[in-house]
Design an enzyme around this catalytic site. Structure first.
Site, mmCIF file in Angstrom:
data_model
loop_
_atom_site.group_PDB
_atom_site.id
_atom_site.type_symbol
_atom_site.label_atom_id
_atom_site.label_comp_id
_atom_site.label_asym_id
_atom_site.label_seq_id
_atom_site.Cartn_x
_atom_site.Cartn_y
_atom_site.Cartn_z
ATOM 1 N N HIS A 47 -9.831 -0.523 -1.612
ATOM 2 C CA HIS A 47 -10.281 -0.107 -0.284
ATOM 3 C C HIS A 47 -11.567 0.714 -0.335
ATOM 4 C CE1 HIS A 47 -6.134 -0.636 1.922
ATOM 5 N NE2 HIS A 47 -6.587 -1.757 1.383
ATOM 6 N N CYS A 105 -5.228 -7.370 -3.340
ATOM 7 C CA CYS A 105 -5.647 -7.054 -1.977
ATOM 8 C C CYS A 105 -6.783 -8.001 -1.604
ATOM 9 C CB CYS A 105 -6.115 -5.598 -1.907
ATOM 10 S SG CYS A 105 -6.802 -5.108 -0.311
ATOM 11 N N HIS A 106 -6.779 -8.475 -0.357
ATOM 12 C CA HIS A 106 -7.794 -9.447 0.037
ATOM 13 C C HIS A 106 -9.052 -8.805 0.612
ATOM 14 C CE1 HIS A 106 -4.587 -9.622 3.421
ATOM 15 N NE2 HIS A 106 -5.391 -8.611 3.661
ATOM 16 N N ASN A 141 0.835 -1.193 0.000
ATOM 17 C CA ASN A 141 0.000 0.000 0.000
ATOM 18 C C ASN A 141 0.878 1.254 0.000
ATOM 19 O OD1 ASN A 141 -2.671 -1.031 0.025
ATOM 20 N ND2 ASN A 141 -2.366 -1.696 2.138
#
Length: 444
Positions: free
Chosen positions: A200, A170-171, A148
């Protein structure tokens, strides 16, 4: 020929354990060549021990190579997994402590916001170096980025190395859907979903079981549970109509509505400064794992590989190597994929994996309220990347000025002063052209 997988920043205990455990859980990947790189020699030794312990626990027989020389580590790579954290815990603490003196609240500080901006700025020079090395010694390799700020890093890589094959992984979408399924009492394996947006801050656009929309069931659960309503992303969902794909702590930082209101922090149980504690816990976890390995050469709590891979990078590698068809969420530059977000900036979209590669899917327009928030999110992303590429320190301040949470909390003079202090604090970690504040001539 067996594939070569390089992990850059392998001294990260959490990522190295999870990634290797997931990779080795695939029988077809049990004999891969794994190359571990880190600039910290002690952490590199620990990563090597983790790799061997993980191989023993999973029954895999990989070739494990370590190299403190990044360029040499990348030679012949097929897949490069990036998990670096430039500046480590000390830089994270600075990103929180200095803004806190100005009254600026953060929770995670790694995406946009003042913390995300400066994390991006100190990461870009290392990313540029990785990209140059890959262009020279493994130009056909896939760069699988976990570091990130994801949207900034993927956008930066598109600007400086457009020919590289890059996926940002990204999980957050996976764990969001697992959590939603738990709330409504429906097995994850029985649902289908469609999400898109930015990393996000993507949105669950469809969520079904056997053709039945599951959002009404979620509405019932929320209506029946007052405590569930005391979460930021539930609050956002109720007002916007689409569920965001990151935690409430993350989500609170990307909008101007919550963190500068003490009453909202209490109402929605927001854990201000949470990531500092997470970072401290990561240091403790590293020390514990290193001690365990020194005593017994095993990982004390073991690895659960019975359920198969949950991280995306191992799934990408397995699909490209075996032709197994999968759909994941991945971050790529927007080339007409989401038509009401700007082209060239990183977006997160469903992506098909097969033997031919990764194929991002066109989503079209997002719901207008979702796109409006994503455009606000992408303002700091675009300006931070431009600041680094153009070498313009004024654009660093502009990125902070358009950041939703920062702009809702501080005056423009305070924002500039804060950027000056963070610039001085991070020093040589930042691009050389951005270490000097804007001149008086630039302000005239």
């Amino acid at each position: 020929m067996k594939p070569t997988i390089v992990i850059i920043g392998a001294g990260s205990v959490e990522f190295t354990r999870e990634l290797l455990g997931d990779i080795f859980s695939f029988p077809e990947l049990g004999a891969v060549r794994v190359v571990l790189h880190d600039i910290n020699t002690e952490r590199l030794e620990t990563a090597e021990a983790i790799a061997h312990a993980t191989a023993r626990e999973t029954g895999a027989t990989p070739e494990v190579v370590v190299s403190p020389d990044r360029r040499r580590a990348l030679e012949g790579a097929h897949y490069v997994i990036n998990v670096i954290a430039v500046g480590m815990h000390e830089a994270t603490v600075r990103d929180f402590d200095i803004p806190a003196r100005f009254g600026l609240h953060q929770t995670i500080g790694d995406t946009i916001g003042i913390g995300g901006i400066f994390r991006g700025l100190r990461t870009f020079p290392v990313l540029a170096g990785i990209a140059r090395d890959m262009q020279d010694v493994c130009p056909d390799a896939w760069l699988l980025n976990y570091t990130n700020p994801m949207a900034m890093n993927v956008t930066f890589l598109r600007r400086v190395a457009p020919e590289l094959k890059v996926l940002g992984l990204c999980h957050s979408v996976y764990w969001t859907m697992m959590g939603l399924c738990e709330i409504v009492g429906v097995p994850y394996d029985e649902v289908s979903y469609w999400s898109a947006g930015v990393n996000h801050q993507a949105w669950v656009l469809k969520w079904e079981r056997g053709g039945q929309d599951l959002y009404p069931l979620l509405d019932q659960r929320i209506a029946a549970d007052p405590e569930l309503r005391r979460r930021v992303r539930v609050d956002m969902y109720r007002r916007l109509g689409y569920y965001p794909t990151e935690t409430s702590e993350h989500s609170s930082e990307y909008v101007p509505w919550y963190l500068h209101h003490p009453g909202e922090i209490d109402r929605l149980r927001i854990n201000v400064g949470e990531y500092v504690a997470i970072s401290e816990a990561n240091l403790a976890e590293y020390a514990l794992v290193r001690a365990e390995l020194a005593q017994s050469q095993t990982l004390g709590d073991g690895l659960d590989t019975a359920g198969g891979s949950t991280e995306y990078a191992p799934q990408v590698i397995h699909s490209l190597e075996t032709g197994t068809l999968r759909v994941i969420s991945a971050n790529v530059a927007n080339d007409g994929l989401i038509t009401n977000l700007p082209d060239g900036l990183a977006v997160e979209v469903p992506t098909v994996l097969d033997a031919l590669g990764a194929h991002p899917m066109k989503v079209g327009d997002l719901p207008p309220q979702c796109a409006a928030l994503n455009r606000n999110f992408l303002g700091p992303v675009d300006l931070t990347v431009r600041a680094a590429v153009d070498g313009d320190p004024r654009l660093v301040r502009a990125a902070a000025m358009v950041d939703p949470n920062t702009a809702a909390t501080l005056t423009v003079d305070e924002i500039w002063q804060l950027c000056d202090e963070l610039t001085a604090a991070h020093g040589e970690l930042l691009p050389a052209a951005l270490r000097t504040p804007p001149t008086k001539e630039q302000l005239s």
